[in-house]
Design a protein around this motif. Sequence first.
Motif, PDB file in Angstrom:
ATOM      1  N   VAL A   1     -14.716  -1.353  27.708  1.00  0.00           N
ATOM      2  CA  VAL A   1     -13.957   0.119  28.023  1.00  0.00           C
ATOM      3  C   VAL A   1     -14.589   0.812  30.134  1.00  0.00           C
ATOM      4  N   ARG A   2     -13.484   0.861  30.272  1.00  0.00           N
ATOM      5  CA  ARG A   2     -14.165   0.695  32.127  1.00  0.00           C
ATOM      6  C   ARG A   2     -14.294   2.946  31.604  1.00  0.00           C
ATOM      7  N   TYR A   3     -15.297   3.533  32.957  1.00  0.00           N
ATOM      8  CA  TYR A   3     -15.133   4.485  33.268  1.00  0.00           C
ATOM      9  C   TYR A   3     -15.137   5.232  34.757  1.00  0.00           C
TER      10      TYR A   3
ATOM     11  N   SER B   1     -15.556  13.800  30.840  1.00  0.00           N
ATOM     12  CA  SER B   1     -15.765  13.685  29.726  1.00  0.00           C
ATOM     13  C   SER B   1     -17.056  15.142  29.058  1.00  0.00           C
TER      14      SER B   1
ATOM     15  N   ARG C   1     -19.055  20.206  21.579  1.00  0.00           N
ATOM     16  CA  ARG C   1     -19.309  18.696  21.513  1.00  0.00           C
ATOM     17  C   ARG C   1     -18.405  18.228  20.714  1.00  0.00           C
ATOM     18  N   PHE C   2     -17.481  17.144  21.189  1.00  0.00           N
ATOM     19  CA  PHE C   2     -16.557  16.688  19.749  1.00  0.00           C
ATOM     20  C   PHE C   2     -16.689  15.329  19.037  1.00  0.00           C
TER      21      PHE C   2
ATOM     22  N   ARG D   1     -18.519   1.128  28.467  1.00  0.00           N
ATOM     23  CA  ARG D   1     -18.492   1.402  27.109  1.00  0.00           C
ATOM     24  C   ARG D   1     -18.248   0.003  26.664  1.00  0.00           C
TER      25      ARG D   1
ATOM     26  N   ILE E   1     -16.431  -3.854  17.483  1.00  0.00           N
ATOM     27  CA  ILE E   1     -15.036  -2.967  16.414  1.00  0.00           C
ATOM     28  C   ILE E   1     -14.970  -4.228  15.732  1.00  0.00           C
ATOM     29  N   ARG E   2     -15.383  -4.279  14.631  1.00  0.00           N
ATOM     30  CA  ARG E   2     -14.902  -4.964  13.383  1.00  0.00           C
ATOM     31  C   ARG E   2     -15.315  -6.333  13.654  1.00  0.00           C
TER      32      ARG E   2
ATOM     33  N   VAL F   1     -16.540  15.221  25.309  1.00  0.00           N
ATOM     34  CA  VAL F   1     -16.555  13.574  24.598  1.00  0.00           C
ATOM     35  C   VAL F   1     -17.310  13.109  25.619  1.00  0.00           C
ATOM     36  N   ASP F   2     -18.413  12.378  24.157  1.00  0.00           N
ATOM     37  CA  ASP F   2     -19.181  11.421  24.758  1.00  0.00           C
ATOM     38  C   ASP F   2     -18.601  10.144  24.709  1.00  0.00           C
TER      39      ASP F   2
ATOM     40  N   LYS G   1     -23.668   1.202  21.505  1.00  0.00           N
ATOM     41  CA  LYS G   1     -24.249   1.178  20.290  1.00  0.00           C
ATOM     42  C   LYS G   1     -25.219   0.366  20.565  1.00  0.00           C
TER      43      LYS G   1
ATOM     44  N   ARG H   1     -15.200  -5.218  23.309  1.00  0.00           N
ATOM     45  CA  ARG H   1     -14.297  -4.939  24.363  1.00  0.00           C
ATOM     46  C   ARG H   1     -15.194  -3.959  24.886  1.00  0.00           C
TER      47      ARG H   1
ATOM     48  N   ASP I   1     -18.065  -1.930  23.161  1.00  0.00           N
ATOM     49  CA  ASP I   1     -17.634  -1.508  21.845  1.00  0.00           C
ATOM     50  C   ASP I   1     -17.515  -3.264  20.531  1.00  0.00           C
TER      51      ASP I   1
ATOM     52  N   ARG J   1     -20.164   7.772  25.537  1.00  0.00           N
ATOM     53  CA  ARG J   1     -21.735   6.630  25.077  1.00  0.00           C
ATOM     54  C   ARG J   1     -21.064   5.999  23.750  1.00  0.00           C
TER      55      ARG J   1
ATOM     56  N   GLU K   1     -14.240  10.249  35.497  1.00  0.00           N
ATOM     57  CA  GLU K   1     -13.783   9.948  34.057  1.00  0.00           C
ATOM     58  C   GLU K   1     -15.017  10.612  33.519  1.00  0.00           C
TER      59      GLU K   1
ATOM     60  N   ALA L   1      -9.591  10.580  27.155  1.00  0.00           N
ATOM     61  CA  ALA L   1     -11.803  10.405  26.946  1.00  0.00           C
ATOM     62  C   ALA L   1     -11.424  10.376  25.340  1.00  0.00           C
ATOM     63  N   GLU L   2     -11.053  10.861  25.206  1.00  0.00           N
ATOM     64  CA  GLU L   2     -11.423  10.393  23.451  1.00  0.00           C
ATOM     65  C   GLU L   2     -10.716   9.123  23.307  1.00  0.00           C
TER      66      GLU L   2
ATOM     67  N   LYS M   1     -10.663   7.074  24.569  1.00  0.00           N
ATOM     68  CA  LYS M   1     -11.368   5.388  24.772  1.00  0.00           C
ATOM     69  C   LYS M   1     -12.396   5.094  24.028  1.00  0.00           C
ATOM     70  N   ARG M   2     -12.385   6.218  22.773  1.00  0.00           N
ATOM     71  CA  ARG M   2     -13.968   6.100  21.706  1.00  0.00           C
ATOM     72  C   ARG M   2     -13.166   4.658  21.006  1.00  0.00           C
TER      73      ARG M   2
END
Lengths: 363, 214
Positions: A345-347, A355, B8-9, A334, A338-339, A360-361, A30, A343, A336, A363, A351, B59-60, B62-63
């Motif tokens: 996160v590797r893709y 996704s 899409r989720f 990606r 978070i508070r 599942v996005d 983001k 971090r 992130d 991004r 993967e 996948a999820e 990792k979010r």
Amino acid sequence: MLTELRISKFRSIHSLEMSEIAPITLLTGKNGSGKSTVLEAIELLVSPEPLRPALQLRRRGIETYPSQNTASQVAVQAPWESMFRGFDTTETIALDGLYSDRQVKARYDTAIPATETSQLKLLTQNPQYVFSIQQWLSESRLLRIRTQADAGALTFESLVHPVPDGSWGWTAALTPLGPFAGIWTNDALDQLEREDVADYFGAVLQERRGDFLLYAMRGIAPNLKSIVTVPRNKKARLFADFGTGKLVPVSLLGDGAIRVLKILLATLVGNGGVLLVDEIESGIHYSFHESLWRSVLEAAQLTNRQVICTTHSGETMLAAARVSRDSGKIGCFRVDAIRGNHRAVRYSAAELLDSEEVGVDPR
Amino acid sequence: MNEGRSERFSLRSKTLVLVEGREDRFVLEQFADQLHLGPDRIQTHPLLSKDKLFSFLHAEAKRPEFLELETLAILFDAETSRETTLAEINDALQRLDLPASLRVVIETIPTGAQTGCLEDLMLEALTAETAAFPCLDEIRNCIETNLPRSRTFSECQWKKLQLHVVLGCSERGYKAGLLTALQSREYQPILASRVFDPLRQFISQLAEQPAPRA
């Protein structure tokens, strides 16, 4: 090639670790997550002298201009506090990485022990600054840059300090990091828009990569016959030949074609090093993303150059993943926040494709 | 069974229920709605295939939003065997590195039954209409006899087929597919059947606060 990175107390990032960084790496996340900060950290860690201080000080509203005091030096109008997390200049910024199998470190701090004054004097090599160093030390007005390669000791590399005209200057010692190949950044891409573009093109031709450049450019400009340089006002300018009888200045091409040309030139000039590109897909239609990645991947393999870029585009991520598939040449992180904690996160390419398959996005 | 391209989720709730089909989601959302549990409290997502469970959660997970998830429920058809379905789910879960704090609930439809799927419950709820077609078994026998040898139907597929026959011949009218039927006003009363009480109870329990882990 940079394969591991650790960032500590740099800009908004308290700590962040990345490993298994691929030859072509996309950073997503983001707005405000720290993607560009990661690019900057990489730039600071692996860029060779004498670029490091200039690059470091040019960011985020800190403008640079040639200092009157020394021929090749850079001065700044604003201090470097924004590099430090929470503007806390009593902390030390620590950047660590594994670059071409070498452990490399860079440290930025302002809290310099007074006992090191003599070293600083040696560094400045300029009597008029030596007088003031003691005072600057007490005011934390010196930014000390130290680097280390392999198991060597942290060594002074540069010192950024006030100069009498009220601005800032820097002085560099020899870097222990050794012969890093050039790093090509967005700044280099910007320069391509100006007079340097023909120079880059000439260098690409000299290295016999002109045919590849033309082939790759046809991915976005299928009717392109050739790219040529034409002397104009004592300066070579770059033109595109579409076989219409008239040459077209490259500056008149569409934004997307210019962007692709810049990226390809920056990837094809020289050998080794890292190309850092912020928002690589900017201005490029999604239908060209796959051909862009195919070209970038081939060009990067040709020049042994790593490409690390940020993106907000799911389409470009998927295009890159489709080009790479299971080769391991392309990866993604990606970032992130978070508070307040970061971090990465590797893709893998697989993967990314998975996704997409399950909705599942990444991004 | 794969029912097409995944939707899409985007995770928006602290409780997520993963189901197989869009019909399962519709039914569960109806029950959640009756319990005043909107999608912000309990979110239901159809994977459209059991096989996508691992890929989806991989996948999820990792979010960053996944870190906020408190309860993950997986509700799949018992299909031919409840044990097999539960084993498949557990196998996928064991390959994932899910947060230790996450409450994971797994169940099959019909809840606790050895075999079956949502269509079993639907047929049971449509008792009167099903009873009006005693030839359903004959239809099945006829199809089984004449199917190419390479083609076999699972028990759930037979139930789906029988349900389509019942719905297709019903006076309530039947447009295109089970989901459309469920969404139509004519079929809404069916969901009030006591047959679905265990599912309602399942949803209700999910909404309860997870017990803190020791």
